[in-house]
Scaffold this motif. Structure first.
Motif, PDB file in Angstrom:
ATOM      1  N   LEU A 194       0.833  -1.204   0.000  1.00 21.12           N
ATOM      2  CA  LEU A 194       0.000   0.000   0.000  1.00 21.12           C
ATOM      3  C   LEU A 194       0.869   1.256   0.000  1.00 21.12           C
ATOM      4  N   ALA A 195       1.960   1.251   0.751  1.00 22.51           N
ATOM      5  CA  ALA A 195       2.860   2.411   0.781  1.00 22.51           C
ATOM      6  C   ALA A 195       3.423   2.693  -0.610  1.00 22.51           C
ATOM      7  N   VAL A 196       3.772   1.655  -1.354  1.00 28.19           N
ATOM      8  CA  VAL A 196       4.294   1.841  -2.707  1.00 28.19           C
ATOM      9  C   VAL A 196       3.200   2.367  -3.627  1.00 28.19           C
ATOM     10  N   VAL A 197       2.003   1.814  -3.530  1.00 28.52           N
ATOM     11  CA  VAL A 197       0.883   2.284  -4.354  1.00 28.52           C
ATOM     12  C   VAL A 197       0.600   3.755  -4.056  1.00 28.52           C
ATOM     13  N   GLU A 198       0.606   4.136  -2.794  1.00 32.07           N
ATOM     14  CA  GLU A 198       0.366   5.531  -2.431  1.00 32.07           C
ATOM     15  C   GLU A 198       1.476   6.440  -2.955  1.00 32.07           C
ATOM     16  N   LEU A 199       2.719   5.977  -2.895  1.00 31.71           N
ATOM     17  CA  LEU A 199       3.837   6.738  -3.438  1.00 31.71           C
ATOM     18  C   LEU A 199       3.656   6.968  -4.941  1.00 31.71           C
ATOM     19  N   LEU A 200       3.283   5.925  -5.653  1.00 34.68           N
ATOM     20  CA  LEU A 200       3.074   6.047  -7.099  1.00 34.68           C
ATOM     21  C   LEU A 200       1.900   6.970  -7.412  1.00 34.68           C
ATOM     22  N   ASP A 201       0.830   6.887  -6.619  1.00 35.37           N
ATOM     23  CA  ASP A 201      -0.305   7.797  -6.802  1.00 35.37           C
ATOM     24  C   ASP A 201       0.139   9.250  -6.606  1.00 35.37           C
ATOM     25  N   ASP A 202       0.930   9.500  -5.554  1.00 33.58           N
ATOM     26  CA  ASP A 202       1.417  10.853  -5.291  1.00 33.58           C
ATOM     27  C   ASP A 202       2.328  11.337  -6.419  1.00 33.58           C
ATOM     28  N   LEU A 203       3.188  10.463  -6.908  1.00 35.37           N
ATOM     29  CA  LEU A 203       4.087  10.818  -8.002  1.00 35.37           C
ATOM     30  C   LEU A 203       3.286  11.161  -9.251  1.00 35.37           C
ATOM     31  N   ARG A 204       2.300  10.328  -9.576  1.00 33.70           N
ATOM     32  CA  ARG A 204       1.456  10.584 -10.747  1.00 33.70           C
ATOM     33  C   ARG A 204       0.736  11.921 -10.610  1.00 33.70           C
TER      34      ARG A 204
END
Length: 75
Positions: free
Chosen positions: A28-38
């Protein structure tokens, strides 16, 4: 084994392996990081990205004015 298609459609490049022992919290932390980056990239490049996407996916002039034959269903 046939390579899986990424959302980008790329089939070549450096393989990226995910650890298979992540906890759900780590994933989930990685998914949230990618969402923030996008979101950050979109906010910064919104207009040029929109223009590029329009160029890539807009129908051509022949598609815009294509006339369906009367026997063709509308779907």
């Amino acid at each position: 084994m046939k390579p899986s298609l990424l959302p980008s459609g790329r089939q070549r490049g450096i393989p990226f392996l995910l650890p298979d022992d992540w906890t759900p919290e780590q994933a989930l932390a990685v998914v949230e990081l990618l969402d923030d980056l996008r979101e950050t990239i979109w906010n910064h490049y919104q207009i040029p990205l929109h223009e590029l996407l329009r160029e890539l996916y807009a129908p051509t002039s022949s598609e815009k004015f294509a006339i369906n034959e009367p026997d063709d269903p509308p779907f």
